[in-house]
Design a protein around this motif. Structure first.
Motif, short mmCIF file in Angstrom:
data_model
loop_
_atom_site.label_atom_id
_atom_site.label_comp_id
_atom_site.label_asym_id
_atom_site.label_seq_id
_atom_site.Cartn_x
_atom_site.Cartn_y
_atom_site.Cartn_z
N UNK B 176 0.86 -1.32 0.01
CA UNK B 176 -0.17 0.33 0.11
C UNK B 176 1.02 1.12 0.15
N UNK B 177 1.89 1.52 0.28
CA UNK B 177 2.70 2.81 0.37
C UNK B 177 3.41 2.39 -0.08
N UNK B 178 3.96 1.58 -1.27
CA UNK B 178 4.81 1.86 -2.84
C UNK B 178 3.90 1.22 -3.74
N UNK B 179 3.04 1.53 -3.63
CA UNK B 179 2.04 1.64 -5.69
C UNK B 179 2.62 2.63 -6.74
N UNK B 180 3.76 2.73 -5.42
CA UNK B 180 4.22 3.99 -7.32
C UNK B 180 4.96 3.25 -7.99
N UNK B 181 5.88 2.51 -7.02
CA UNK B 181 6.86 1.42 -8.13
C UNK B 181 5.46 0.14 -8.57
N UNK B 182 4.75 -0.25 -8.72
CA UNK B 182 4.35 -1.31 -8.98
C UNK B 182 2.81 -0.16 -10.40
N UNK B 183 3.35 -1.03 -11.70
CA UNK B 183 2.88 -0.78 -13.04
C UNK B 183 1.71 -0.72 -12.35
N UNK B 184 0.79 0.30 -13.23
CA UNK B 184 -0.64 -0.09 -13.37
C UNK B 184 -1.37 -0.49 -14.38
N UNK B 185 -0.22 -0.59 -15.47
CA UNK B 185 -0.80 -0.75 -17.22
C UNK B 185 -0.55 -2.62 -17.72
N UNK B 186 0.25 -2.81 -16.73
CA UNK B 186 0.89 -4.32 -16.17
C UNK B 186 -0.29 -5.29 -15.69
N UNK B 187 -0.02 -6.40 -16.33
CA UNK B 187 -1.03 -7.39 -15.42
C UNK B 187 -0.55 -7.86 -14.99
N UNK B 188 -0.66 -8.26 -13.15
CA UNK B 188 0.27 -8.37 -12.04
C UNK B 188 0.16 -9.79 -11.19
N UNK B 189 1.09 -10.66 -11.35
CA UNK B 189 0.98 -12.25 -11.03
C UNK B 189 1.68 -12.22 -9.75
N UNK B 190 1.24 -11.75 -8.54
CA UNK B 190 1.34 -12.26 -7.06
C UNK B 190 1.74 -13.57 -6.45
N UNK B 191 2.78 -13.41 -5.37
CA UNK B 191 2.66 -15.14 -4.65
C UNK B 191 3.87 -14.48 -3.52
N UNK B 192 3.61 -15.38 -2.93
CA UNK B 192 4.00 -15.39 -1.19
C UNK B 192 4.44 -16.78 -1.44
N UNK B 193 4.06 -17.45 -0.13
CA UNK B 193 5.01 -19.30 0.42
C UNK B 193 3.35 -19.90 0.29
N UNK B 194 2.54 -19.30 0.84
CA UNK B 194 1.49 -20.45 0.85
C UNK B 194 0.23 -19.23 0.24
N UNK B 195 -0.13 -18.32 -0.29
CA UNK B 195 -0.83 -17.54 -0.91
C UNK B 195 -1.76 -16.92 0.06
N UNK B 196 -1.70 -17.04 0.49
CA UNK B 196 -2.13 -15.95 1.91
C UNK B 196 -1.60 -14.48 2.07
N UNK B 197 -0.51 -14.17 1.84
CA UNK B 197 0.31 -12.99 1.71
C UNK B 197 -0.98 -12.36 0.51
#
Lengths: 204, 230
Positions: B176-197
């Protein structure tokens, strides 16, 4: 039905007990526009600034975050493990264990402030305790089974929302969702002496 | 209710089966307990035709997934209820029975599917909203397309031990505090270790108008960037 909730199963309350708490039925009007609590909580509770009532979904201790489920969405809130106050936790004094012990879908109330990143930082999470139904007014599942197959006259009322009733309910039950209770008094048996058995997803 | 379901079945009306299950396209197992001949003559959409004697065997492979089960017989003569009780005893809690059976469905003038119903149980639990399949994740990670960014939302200490090649690290609690670093025009695919985060980060980003999906599975990343999904 409530995702394997292990609380005591059957909320059976006599009509007398229900009508004795008129405050419960006062807040039937439409919720205010910017209402943050989930609908089922707003039946009894008025929204309070800086507080939110929702369903617990999951906790991630590695990122000090809790995901709450609202009526149609999720909201992630943050906490400080050293400062968070857990009310009615399973392990008093142990925040992490208490958070891990909250069942998915259980009602919680959080107190929060909004941080600079727009996220809610919670200082307190209160886990809704089970409603106390006096033992003599409770019906065990075994007794209900006997009632269903026996000859005693009874009316069985499913107090859950219609959606849940549609997914499947106890045979012979009629559906009178709690928020619409007063409008549906005519559905109850005329004979006030007849046995009334209420149930929902768990004692809440 | 949970206590009831441990040892009993529940019932629902034809209208409820339509509105509460079929119209919502929920994942569940609908069992037509009538004879093959009757079922061929018209059944409820999505039903699988099983006899009382084969049902437990047919459902066994799905036991762990705890699929919701709805049973119907010809006219609600109690035969579906009997099967429901054998299911409860076999470790399938809270099966549902269509009140009045297929006759009630027809009586409510609801649509009947022609032809032979399925003979084998097919059940795939509905994925969570926003989840990406392991197979698609693997394919994307192998050769990340230009319009895709893999975001590793694990903490610094975890990421130090290895990251998927080409992935970008933003810990879940900093999203939430680093939104500026995350591109809004790309498709994001997120992962952690279990899926929770990853799911939490997905919900934060979705709220902010990002196009994102997340891996809802256990994943371990090796120091060379290779990874395994369980």
């Amino acid at each position: 039905m409530d995702s394997g909730v292990m609380r005591k199963s059957l909320a059976a309350v006599s009509l007398a007990a229900l009508t004795m708490t008129p405050a419960l039925w006062g807040a039937e009007q439409a919720p205010p526009a910017k209402q943050k609590d989930v609908k089922s909580c707003s039946v009894c509770h008025k929204p309070v600034d800086g507080q939110m009532r929702a369903f617990f979904d999951q906790v991630a201790l590695k990122s000090d975050s809790i995901q709450l489920k609202l009526d149609n969405s999720f909201e992630v809130v943050k906490f400080d493990v050293d400062a968070l106050k857990v009310i009615n936790g399973s392990d008093p004094g142990n925040v992490k264990k208490s958070l891990k012990g909250i069942k998915k879908g259980h009602e919680v109330r959080v107190a929060y402030t909004v941080g600079s990143d727009g996220m809610k930082n919670i200082s307190e999470i209160s886990i809704k305790p089970a409603m106390k139904v006096p033992a003599q007014k409770q019906v065990k599942v075994e007794e209900l089974e006997k009632l269903l197959s026996g000859k005693t006259k009874y009316t069985l009322v499913d107090a859950r929302p219609p959606v849940k009733f549609q997914e499947g309910s106890i045979p012979t039950a009629i559906n009178i969702p709690l928020p619409a209770f007063q409008k549906n008094l005519d559905k109850l048996p005329k004979d006030k002496g007849e046995l009334l058995v209420y149930f929902c997803a768990g004692v809440t | 209710m949970p206590e009831w379901n441990k040892r009993n079945f529940t019932v629902l009306s034809a209208q409820a089966l339509k509105e509460g299950w079929l119209d919502k396209e929920l994942s569940f197992v609908l069992v037509d307990l009538r004879s093959e001949k009757e079922a061929k003559g018209g059944h409820i959409r999505g039903a699988v035709n099983l006899t009382a004697s084969e049902i437990i065997q047919a459902l066994k492979p799905f036991k762990e997934q705890k699929p919701p089960i709805v049973l119907y017989d010809a006219k609600g003569d109690g035969s579906a209820e009997k099967v429901a009780m054998t299911l409860v005893q076999a470790g399938f809690p809270g099966p549902r029975v269509l009140s009045g059976g297929f006759a009630a469905w027809q009586g409510a003038k609801l649509s009947v599917e022609a032809g032979a119903p399925a003979a084998k149980v097919a059940y795939v639990p509905k994925p969570k909203a926003g989840a990406i399949s392991a197979a698609e994740f693997q394919a994307l990670a192998k050769a990340i397309p230009a319009n895709v960014v893999i975001v590793d939302v694990r903490g610094d200490d975890e990421v130090d031990k290895g990251m998927i090649k080409g992935a970008k690290n933003v810990p879940a609690d900093e999203v939430a505090s680093r939104l500026a670093e995350i591109p809004k025009d790309k498709e994001l695919v997120l992962h952690c270790t279990t899926g929770a985060r990853a799911e939490m980060a997905y919900n934060i980003l979705k709220e902010k108008g990002y196009k994102a999906r997340f891996l809802d599975a256990d994943i371990t990343v090796a120091s060379d960037g290779g990874f395994q999904i369980k």
